[in-house]
Design a protein around this motif. Structure first.
Motif, short mmCIF file in Angstrom:
data_model
loop_
_atom_site.label_atom_id
_atom_site.label_comp_id
_atom_site.label_asym_id
_atom_site.label_seq_id
_atom_site.Cartn_x
_atom_site.Cartn_y
_atom_site.Cartn_z
N ILE A 38 0.86 -1.19 0.00
CA ILE A 38 0.00 0.00 0.00
C ILE A 38 0.89 1.23 0.00
N HIS A 39 0.72 2.09 -0.99
CA HIS A 39 1.58 3.27 -1.12
C HIS A 39 1.06 4.47 -0.34
N SER A 40 -0.22 4.62 -0.31
CA SER A 40 -0.83 5.76 0.38
C SER A 40 -2.30 5.43 0.59
N GLY A 41 -3.00 6.31 1.30
CA GLY A 41 -4.42 6.09 1.50
C GLY A 41 -4.95 6.75 2.74
N ASP A 75 0.37 -0.63 -12.69
CA ASP A 75 0.19 0.80 -12.46
C ASP A 75 -0.59 1.01 -11.15
N PRO A 76 -0.47 2.20 -10.54
CA PRO A 76 -1.22 2.47 -9.32
C PRO A 76 -2.73 2.33 -9.54
N ILE A 77 -3.41 1.88 -8.49
CA ILE A 77 -4.85 1.74 -8.55
C ILE A 77 -5.44 2.06 -7.19
N GLU A 78 -6.53 2.80 -7.18
CA GLU A 78 -7.23 3.14 -5.95
C GLU A 78 -8.31 2.09 -5.67
#
Length: 201
Positions: A38-41, A75-78
């Motif tokens: 998890i990169h951010s949130g 790729d990043p995904i929310e």
């Protein structure tokens, strides 16, 4: 700046019974985890902690959204996260094999929840992390298609070759039996040298 004690509960001063806590997870929560999936949130964590004589039972509810990597194109995904979990905090000197039971040292007087919260966030992630159709990185999809090795279907030539090999082995075995039978055949030609030996008395 967030306090380093934001995710710590000093339970030594808590009365027996139920106590409620709330934690706000922000991007900074993940900054010190270099290899985090998890990169951010952002997420809201509600904890109802029941303190008993010899243990504490924590009921966690998590709801929020985090940024991770797409399983298909990377790729990043929310993705949304949501879940309810129970952790039991007890005291002892030996770790438990049950992941839901946290064994604390008998001298501990506070709960350090940051690592436990991170693990709960991870298990809250959906099973499949994939962009909606048409939103994946097309260049990456093309590269994956180009370098993906296609598996041979059943009944391929390799399978036929393997069967042929087994068949040849069977033939060789039969040939060996025939060879032995020939040796035992009384009508087979005899080397003249053997006849001379028979005459010796």
């Amino acid at each position: 700046m967030k306090s380093k004690r934001e995710y710590i509960i000093p339970f030594i001063g808590l009365k027996l019974g139920f106590h409620e806590f709330e934690f706000q997870i922000q991007d900074a929560f993940f900054e010190d985890r270099q290899y985090s999936s998890i990169h951010s949130g952002t997420a809201n964590v509600r904890l109802v902690l029941e303190k008993k004589e010899t243990m504490m039972i924590g009921e966690f509810e998590i709801k929020g959204s985090v940024s991770t990597d797409c399983d298909r194109c990377n790729d990043p995904i929310e993705v949304p996260i949501k879940g309810s979990f129970k952790l039991i905090f007890t005291f002892g000197n030996e770790p438990s094999e049950d992941e839901s039971i946290i064994v604390m040292h008998p001298d501990d007087y506070e709960l350090e929840l940051k690592d436990h919260l991170y693990e709960l966030l991870i298990v809250s992630l959906p099973t499949r992390l994939i962009h909606p159709k048409g939103e994946c990185n097309e260049e990456m999809i093309e590269l994956l298609s180009k370098y993906t090795v296609q598996q041979e279907p059943s009944g391929s030539e390799d399978d036929d070759d393997e069967d042929d090999w087994d068949f040849e082995d069977d033939d060789d075995y039969e040939d060996d039996e025939d060879w032995e039978d020939e040796d035992e055949d009384d009508d087979s030609p005899i080397d003249p040298r053997w006849n001379k030996l028979k005459d010796i008395k």
